[in-house]
Design a protein around this motif. Structure first.
Motif, short mmCIF file in Angstrom:
data_model
loop_
_atom_site.label_atom_id
_atom_site.label_comp_id
_atom_site.label_asym_id
_atom_site.label_seq_id
_atom_site.Cartn_x
_atom_site.Cartn_y
_atom_site.Cartn_z
N ASN A 129 -2.14 0.01 -2.98
CA ASN A 129 -1.02 -0.70 -2.36
C ASN A 129 -0.61 -1.84 -3.29
O ASN A 129 -0.93 -3.00 -3.03
CB ASN A 129 -1.43 -1.21 -0.98
N GLY A 151 2.92 1.80 0.85
CA GLY A 151 3.72 0.58 0.86
C GLY A 151 5.09 0.78 0.26
O GLY A 151 5.55 1.91 0.08
N GLU A 152 5.72 -0.34 -0.08
CA GLU A 152 7.14 -0.32 -0.39
C GLU A 152 7.49 -0.16 -1.87
O GLU A 152 8.65 -0.09 -2.21
CB GLU A 152 7.80 -1.61 0.13
N LEU A 162 4.93 5.79 3.12
CA LEU A 162 5.64 4.55 3.41
C LEU A 162 6.27 4.61 4.79
O LEU A 162 6.34 5.66 5.41
CB LEU A 162 6.73 4.32 2.36
N SER A 165 11.01 0.38 5.31
CA SER A 165 10.99 -1.05 5.61
C SER A 165 12.38 -1.65 5.67
O SER A 165 12.61 -2.60 6.43
CB SER A 165 10.15 -1.79 4.56
N THR A 199 7.83 -5.44 -1.06
CA THR A 199 8.02 -5.50 0.39
C THR A 199 9.01 -6.59 0.76
O THR A 199 9.89 -6.39 1.59
CB THR A 199 6.67 -5.76 1.08
N SER A 200 8.86 -7.75 0.14
CA SER A 200 9.76 -8.86 0.42
C SER A 200 11.20 -8.51 0.09
O SER A 200 12.12 -8.75 0.89
CB SER A 200 9.32 -10.09 -0.38
N ARG A 203 12.57 -5.69 2.63
CA ARG A 203 12.82 -6.17 3.99
C ARG A 203 13.95 -7.20 4.03
O ARG A 203 14.71 -7.25 5.00
CB ARG A 203 11.51 -6.73 4.58
N THR A 255 5.75 -10.38 8.62
CA THR A 255 4.50 -9.83 9.16
C THR A 255 4.22 -10.52 10.49
O THR A 255 4.70 -11.62 10.75
CB THR A 255 3.27 -10.04 8.24
N ASP A 283 4.59 -5.19 12.06
CA ASP A 283 3.32 -4.47 11.87
C ASP A 283 2.62 -4.14 13.17
O ASP A 283 1.77 -3.25 13.20
CB ASP A 283 2.31 -5.22 10.97
#
Length: 350
Positions: A129, A151-152, A162, A165, A199-200, A203, A255, A283
């Motif tokens: 990840n 993950g992203e 994934l 997101s 991820t940041s 999203r 999160t 989550d």
């Protein structure tokens, strides 16, 4: 109760005690062939009674594998990581695989060390990840062992699992907008801080998509970077938002841990949730159901997520020629008390 054994039990010993063939014992140990549940129970009971330990090294000599995989997550201290790791270990053990657990934190060298172990046949494959593709071993290694990314991080060199997101962050933001919010802050992403995570970035894009659909221009004053993505980090970011002295009526946290810290900081300042400000997380960790008020969040089936990752990894043990695949696990919006109101808003000038 049997007395102490003078030598290590063998498959033949287990087979004799369970009343089955040594091949059946082997099938139970390896998990590659179906064994009827009642037969499996007899064999497993005999293994416990005889304190039988499978010879994994001998199995490895026969099939070229160790029976061990490695799973590496950035931060094992978060509730989400603990929950996901639990599911991964549970699924792996059900398939006869042992799991080596690693934390990569912000040290890409740890991924390279895992890759070296895989190439030395100490582990059969990796589930990683990474937080940024540019830091990951996947970006730099020309010949990878079996690897599945979770993950992203977007890439097309290895299999990955994934959730969408961007769509999930959009759905979460659209939900608070539908409740009447117009000044929606986001904790966990901005475009000004160098080295933000995949991820940041993803999203944040979904959050902005929802704002634009509602005819609202994104406001940099309402976008806050959070590090680490913990309850303490969330509380610190929420306090910074309040210190900026800008009005807001909802907070989308990237999160649940960030959201829990946010609830704490808002309570410290006498800001009521959801009457004044809506709060939503991401989550659906266990604590989200027990906050006051309970937390609206994005959830997904983590067992299904783990199963998809393990199955993709196992499929690569014997076949490396098929193109990389991506499995998207569906997400769902879980509405709870933290967004069950039309917010009056927080205005520091009022």
């Amino acid at each position: 109760m049997p007395g102490p054994r003078s030598s290590r039990a063998t498959m033949k010993d287990v087979a004799a005690l369970a009343g089955v063939s040594p091949k059946t014992v082997s099938n139970v140990v390896t998990g590659v062939t179906f064994v009827r549940p009642e037969t499996r129970e007899r064999v497993e009971a005999a293994m416990r009674e005889l304190e039988f330990v499978p010879n994994l090294s001998a199995r490895g000599l026969r099939n070229g594998r160790s029976g061990i995989i490695a799973v590496a997550l950035p931060d094992l201290g978060t509730a989400f990581s603990a929950d996901l790791m639990h599911c991964l270990v549970q699924v792996a053990h059900g398939r006869g695989l042992a799991v080596q657990i690693e934390e990569t934190a912000s040290e890409p060298q740890r991924e390279h060390e895992l890759l070296s172990r895989a190439r030395a046949h100490l582990i059969d494959g990796l589930i990683l990840n990474p937080i940024r593709l540019e830091d990951s071993v996947v970006e730099h290694a020309d010949r990878l062992p079996p690897v599945v990314l979770i993950g992203e991080v977007e890439q097309h060199r290895t299999d990955r699992v994934l959730i969408d997101s961007r769509a999930a962050a959009h759905d979460l933001t659209a939900h608070v907008l539908a409740k009447g919010a117009r000044r929606v802050a986001v904790l966990g992403g901005d475009t000004r801080t160098p080295g933000t995570t995949a991820t940041s970035r993803i999203r944040l894009a979904g959050y902005r998509d929802a704002l634009r659909e509602a005819g609202i221009a994104p406001d940099p004053a309402l976008e806050l970077y959070v590090f680490p993505w913990t309850m303490a980090g969330g509380a610190a970011a929420a306090r910074e938002l309040i210190d900026r002295a800008v009005p807001f009526d909802a907070i989308v946290a990237f999160t649940d841990s960030i959201a829990v810290g946010t609830l704490h900081a808002l309570h410290e300042h006498g800001i009521r949730v959801p009457e004044q400000v809506l709060v939503a997380g991401f989550d659906d960790v266990e604590v989200a159901r027990y906050t006051s008020p309970p937390l609206t969040t994005i959830g997904f089936d983590r067992h299904e997520f783990a199963r998809a990752a393990i199955e993709l990894l196992e499929s690569r043990f014997d076949s490396r020629s098929t193109p990389p695949r991506a499995v998207t696990v569906p997400h769902r919006l879980i509405v709870r008390g933290s967004t069950m109101s039309e917010p009056r808003g927080y205005d520091p000038s009022a």
